[in-house]
Enzyme design. Structure first.
Site, PDB file in Angstrom:
ATOM      1  N   GLY A  38       0.827  -1.203   0.000  1.00  0.00           N
ATOM      2  CA  GLY A  38       0.000   0.000   0.000  1.00  0.00           C
ATOM      3  C   GLY A  38       0.856   1.245   0.000  1.00  0.00           C
ATOM      4  N   ALA A  39       1.918   1.222  -0.807  1.00  0.00           N
ATOM      5  CA  ALA A  39       2.967   2.238  -0.723  1.00  0.00           C
ATOM      6  C   ALA A  39       2.770   3.425  -1.656  1.00  0.00           C
ATOM      7  CB  ALA A  39       4.326   1.596  -1.019  1.00  0.00           C
ATOM      8  N   THR A  40       1.663   3.464  -2.397  1.00  0.00           N
ATOM      9  CA  THR A  40       1.536   4.491  -3.437  1.00  0.00           C
ATOM     10  C   THR A  40       0.807   5.747  -2.985  1.00  0.00           C
ATOM     11  OG1 THR A  40      -0.482   3.428  -4.283  1.00  0.00           O
ATOM     12  CG2 THR A  40       1.622   2.789  -5.285  1.00  0.00           C
ATOM     13  N   GLY A  73      -0.949   8.046   0.828  1.00  0.00           N
ATOM     14  CA  GLY A  73      -1.385   8.050   2.210  1.00  0.00           C
ATOM     15  C   GLY A  73      -0.329   7.611   3.199  1.00  0.00           C
ATOM     16  N   ILE A  74      -0.740   6.790   4.168  1.00  0.00           N
ATOM     17  CA  ILE A  74       0.158   6.333   5.224  1.00  0.00           C
ATOM     18  C   ILE A  74       1.303   5.518   4.653  1.00  0.00           C
ATOM     19  CG2 ILE A  74       0.317   4.894   7.294  1.00  0.00           C
ATOM     20  CD1 ILE A  74      -2.635   5.623   7.835  1.00  0.00           C
ATOM     21  N   GLY A  75       1.017   4.671   3.653  1.00  0.00           N
ATOM     22  CA  GLY A  75       2.072   3.838   3.078  1.00  0.00           C
ATOM     23  C   GLY A  75       3.193   4.652   2.482  1.00  0.00           C
ATOM     24  N   TYR A 129     -15.063  -3.545   6.840  1.00  0.00           N
ATOM     25  CA  TYR A 129     -13.663  -3.121   6.975  1.00  0.00           C
ATOM     26  C   TYR A 129     -13.178  -3.347   8.405  1.00  0.00           C
ATOM     27  CZ  TYR A 129      -9.828   0.214   7.665  1.00  0.00           C
ATOM     28  OH  TYR A 129      -8.642   0.803   8.015  1.00  0.00           O
TER      29      TYR A 129
END
Length: 294
Positions: A13-15, A17-19, A175
């Site tokens: 999830g690196a693209t 936000g938090i990632g 979720y």
């Protein structure tokens, strides 16, 4: 920033936000970071932003759709054959319609949020054999999730009415259930990897704006997301990255495993996430869904 731990990190999830904020913080310590995402363009864009903030950052890309277990198995095998990771941070998450199914027939929130880290960290844990290494799972508020225990009889969410009376809020409840699965999984994995030198911990990043998590929200869920974005005291992705990065790098938590942290403080999680029989059942059912031995 605490002194850095190890040389190579993997972040899902690196693209954005938090990632992306996690990648930026780890790169700033001098670590090489493999960024996992499902789109070449978004990976390139996130890399450019990180490199602008951290000149000379050593960034690598790994392409995979984490909603597809076949993709995750292939990703895990590729990563296991590459440079040995010292840190793996499972951050990717989605909130999507309850009836959304992947081409493999899995409910997409379940597949992305729980089954993907289940496969990835199990495979990497086996491949690394002996530590040291640190696995970090980005979860959600233990307090907020206390009232949404995992329905072990309906992981696929085939009975949406049990998620509440307001249809537009059901994806958020679903979720939440997957975030409780994250906690149950990390506790079980920590037990199984005990003595290997590989530690497994979880973190709640806080209520963070700018994550893109609610892009598919509708109705009441979308309204609540809009209220959050307009909150002048909201926390940004950089704040959300703090505890996961601390768990991945700080000497203060060296050797600690099986914990869940909020603002760098260990906190208890709901009893239904700790229960050994429930965790064992989730582990075994997850293995069946992804074609692994329990």
């Amino acid at each position: 920033m605490s002194e850095h731990y190890g040389k190579h990190a993997i972040v899902t999830g690196a693209t954005g936000g938090i990632g992306e904020a996690i990648v930026r913080s780890l790169a700033a310590t001098g670590m090489a970071v493999t960024m996992v995402g499902r789109d070449h363009g978004r990976l390139a864009g996130a890399s450019a932003r990180v490199e602008a903030a951290v000149p000379g950052a050593d960034l690598r890309h790994a392409l995979a759709d984490l909603s597809l277990t076949a993709d995750v198995h292939a990703l895990a095998e590729r990563l296991a054959e590459g440079d040995r990771p010292d840190v793996v941070i499972s951050n990717a998450a989605v909130s999507c319609p309850v009836g959304d199914r992947t081409p493999e027939g899995l409910q997409r929130t379940l597949a992305t949020n729980h089954l993907a880290p289940y496969v990835l960290l199990r495979v990497l844990g086996r491949a690394l054999d002996r530590g040291p290494a640190r696995f970090v799972v980005v979860g959600a508020s233990p307090t907020g999730l206390a009232r949404v225990p995992v329905d072990l009889d309906d992981l696929h969410l085939t009975r949406p009415r049990k998620l509440g009376p307001i249809p537009s809020l059901r994806p958020f409840v679903a979720y939440g259930r997957t975030k409780n699965m994250n906690t149950m999984f990390l506790l079980s994995l920590a037990e199984r990897l005990s003595g290997t030198g590989i530690t497994v911990n979880g973190a709640h990043p806080g209520i963070i704006s700018g994550t893109g998590l609610g892009r598919e929200a509708r109705g009441v869920e979308r309204f609540l997301g809009t209220v959050l974005e307009l909150n002048p005291w909201r926390r940004g992705p950089g704040s959300g990255a703090d505890t996961p990065v601390w768990l991945a790098t700080s000497p203060d938590v060296a050797g600690r495993t099986g914990g869940f942290y909020v603002d760098r403080t260990a906190v208890p999680t709901p009893g239904h996430t700790v229960d050994a029989a429930r965790r064992r059942r989730l582990w075994e059912e997850s293995a069946r869904l992804v074609g692994m031995q329990p």
